[in-house]
Design a protein around this motif. Structure first.
Motif, PDB file in Angstrom:
ATOM      1  N   ASN A 122      82.296  45.316  40.463  1.00 58.74           N
ATOM      2  CA  ASN A 122      82.488  44.195  39.514  1.00 58.74           C
ATOM      3  C   ASN A 122      81.882  44.739  37.717  1.00 58.74           C
ATOM      4  O   ASN A 122      81.156  43.762  37.417  1.00 58.74           O
ATOM      5  CB  ASN A 122      81.333  43.597  39.746  1.00 58.74           C
ATOM      6  CG  ASN A 122      80.013  44.700  40.335  1.00 58.74           C
ATOM      7  OD1 ASN A 122      80.027  45.620  39.559  1.00 58.74           O
ATOM      8  ND2 ASN A 122      78.564  43.316  39.823  1.00 58.74           N
ATOM      9  N   LEU A 123      82.754  45.836  37.543  1.00 64.07           N
ATOM     10  CA  LEU A 123      82.414  46.158  36.825  1.00 64.07           C
ATOM     11  C   LEU A 123      84.361  46.052  35.724  1.00 64.07           C
ATOM     12  O   LEU A 123      85.250  46.431  36.586  1.00 64.07           O
ATOM     13  CB  LEU A 123      82.355  47.747  36.046  1.00 64.07           C
ATOM     14  CG  LEU A 123      80.703  48.020  36.686  1.00 64.07           C
ATOM     15  CD1 LEU A 123      80.974  49.857  36.062  1.00 64.07           C
ATOM     16  CD2 LEU A 123      79.641  47.268  35.682  1.00 64.07           C
ATOM     17  N   THR A 124      84.558  45.522  34.499  1.00 68.98           N
ATOM     18  CA  THR A 124      85.639  45.373  33.998  1.00 68.98           C
ATOM     19  C   THR A 124      86.931  46.955  33.661  1.00 68.98           C
ATOM     20  O   THR A 124      87.796  46.681  33.947  1.00 68.98           O
ATOM     21  CB  THR A 124      85.518  44.782  32.860  1.00 68.98           C
ATOM     22  OG1 THR A 124      85.140  43.165  32.663  1.00 68.98           O
ATOM     23  CG2 THR A 124      86.672  43.943  31.878  1.00 68.98           C
ATOM     24  N   ASN A 125      85.499  47.619  33.186  1.00 67.48           N
ATOM     25  CA  ASN A 125      86.700  48.871  33.204  1.00 67.48           C
ATOM     26  C   ASN A 125      85.759  50.149  33.464  1.00 67.48           C
ATOM     27  O   ASN A 125      85.509  51.379  33.573  1.00 67.48           O
ATOM     28  CB  ASN A 125      86.203  49.139  31.079  1.00 67.48           C
ATOM     29  CG  ASN A 125      86.740  47.913  30.643  1.00 67.48           C
ATOM     30  OD1 ASN A 125      88.196  47.737  30.670  1.00 67.48           O
ATOM     31  ND2 ASN A 125      85.943  47.557  29.504  1.00 67.48           N
ATOM     32  N   ALA A 126      86.308  50.147  34.960  1.00 66.97           N
ATOM     33  CA  ALA A 126      85.864  51.295  35.919  1.00 66.97           C
ATOM     34  C   ALA A 126      86.983  51.455  36.052  1.00 66.97           C
ATOM     35  O   ALA A 126      87.917  51.384  35.996  1.00 66.97           O
ATOM     36  CB  ALA A 126      85.193  50.307  37.249  1.00 66.97           C
ATOM     37  N   GLU A 127      85.827  53.691  36.569  1.00 63.58           N
ATOM     38  CA  GLU A 127      86.434  54.118  36.416  1.00 63.58           C
ATOM     39  C   GLU A 127      87.093  54.343  38.093  1.00 63.58           C
ATOM     40  O   GLU A 127      86.088  55.289  37.957  1.00 63.58           O
ATOM     41  CB  GLU A 127      86.562  55.455  35.620  1.00 63.58           C
ATOM     42  CG  GLU A 127      87.180  55.152  33.980  1.00 63.58           C
ATOM     43  CD  GLU A 127      88.493  55.710  33.470  1.00 63.58           C
ATOM     44  OE1 GLU A 127      88.948  56.221  34.353  1.00 63.58           O
ATOM     45  OE2 GLU A 127      88.590  55.135  32.487  1.00 63.58           O
ATOM     46  N   ILE A 128      87.556  53.827  38.823  1.00 62.49           N
ATOM     47  CA  ILE A 128      88.345  54.183  39.413  1.00 62.49           C
ATOM     48  C   ILE A 128      88.860  55.300  40.755  1.00 62.49           C
ATOM     49  O   ILE A 128      88.299  55.473  41.652  1.00 62.49           O
ATOM     50  CB  ILE A 128      88.857  52.290  40.502  1.00 62.49           C
ATOM     51  CG1 ILE A 128      87.904  51.110  40.509  1.00 62.49           C
ATOM     52  CG2 ILE A 128      89.003  53.182  41.746  1.00 62.49           C
ATOM     53  CD1 ILE A 128      88.714  50.138  41.054  1.00 62.49           C
ATOM     54  N   ASP A 129      89.618  55.702  39.607  1.00 62.10           N
ATOM     55  CA  ASP A 129      90.439  57.281  40.208  1.00 62.10           C
ATOM     56  C   ASP A 129      89.797  57.957  40.751  1.00 62.10           C
ATOM     57  O   ASP A 129      89.817  58.913  41.943  1.00 62.10           O
ATOM     58  CB  ASP A 129      91.600  57.176  39.433  1.00 62.10           C
ATOM     59  CG  ASP A 129      92.510  56.212  39.488  1.00 62.10           C
ATOM     60  OD1 ASP A 129      92.504  55.383  40.603  1.00 62.10           O
ATOM     61  OD2 ASP A 129      93.828  56.359  38.641  1.00 62.10           O
ATOM     62  N   PRO A 130      89.105  58.733  39.460  1.00 62.25           N
ATOM     63  CA  PRO A 130      88.438  59.815  40.232  1.00 62.25           C
ATOM     64  C   PRO A 130      87.342  59.102  41.775  1.00 62.25           C
ATOM     65  O   PRO A 130      87.388  60.480  42.257  1.00 62.25           O
ATOM     66  CB  PRO A 130      87.216  59.910  38.851  1.00 62.25           C
ATOM     67  CG  PRO A 130      88.167  59.386  38.092  1.00 62.25           C
ATOM     68  CD  PRO A 130      88.160  57.852  38.187  1.00 62.25           C
ATOM     69  N   MET A 131      86.778  58.001  41.495  1.00 63.24           N
ATOM     70  CA  MET A 131      85.786  58.377  43.215  1.00 63.24           C
ATOM     71  C   MET A 131      87.076  57.416  44.519  1.00 63.24           C
ATOM     72  O   MET A 131      86.949  58.202  45.325  1.00 63.24           O
ATOM     73  CB  MET A 131      85.510  56.560  42.593  1.00 63.24           C
ATOM     74  CG  MET A 131      84.291  55.968  44.542  1.00 63.24           C
ATOM     75  SD  MET A 131      84.072  54.432  43.623  1.00 63.24           S
ATOM     76  CE  MET A 131      82.623  54.367  42.454  1.00 63.24           C
ATOM     77  N   LEU A 132      88.032  57.295  44.077  1.00 64.51           N
ATOM     78  CA  LEU A 132      89.206  57.276  44.975  1.00 64.51           C
ATOM     79  C   LEU A 132      89.416  58.622  45.394  1.00 64.51           C
ATOM     80  O   LEU A 132      89.644  59.380  46.495  1.00 64.51           O
ATOM     81  CB  LEU A 132      90.697  56.842  44.502  1.00 64.51           C
ATOM     82  CG  LEU A 132      91.785  56.175  45.998  1.00 64.51           C
ATOM     83  CD1 LEU A 132      91.631  54.886  46.546  1.00 64.51           C
ATOM     84  CD2 LEU A 132      92.772  55.453  44.387  1.00 64.51           C
TER      85      LEU A 132
END
Length: 82
Positions: free
Chosen positions: A56-66
């Protein structure tokens, strides 16, 4: 696709951002967001793996978590080589 051409997939992806390979694995990937949300879904059909990361964050950095999740969830070698 490797050419960057967007492809349609039956799982609801009007224009997949990436349909290609991750090493020896076939991968389907789509990511997007809007104000207040961001999501990524990645599929490995031969492995029977679907991974979705939502925030629920607009600019979240998802790729490192992925990447960390995939390092844990994917076997060392693809199903096609087992």
């Amino acid at each position: 696709m490797a050419s960057g051409e967007k492809v349609r997939r039956g799982w609801g992806c009007e224009g997949c951002q990436r349909a290609g390979q991750r090493g020896e694995r076939r991968e389907l990937y789509s990511s997007g967001g809007q104000v207040g949300a961001r999501a990524t879904v990645v599929l490995y059909p031969e492995e029977g793996l679907v991974l979705a990361v939502m925030t629920n964050l607009t600019n979240a950095e998802i790729d490192p978590m992925l990447e960390k999740l995939l390092a844990t969830l994917l076997p060392a070698e693809p199903a096609s080589m087992r």
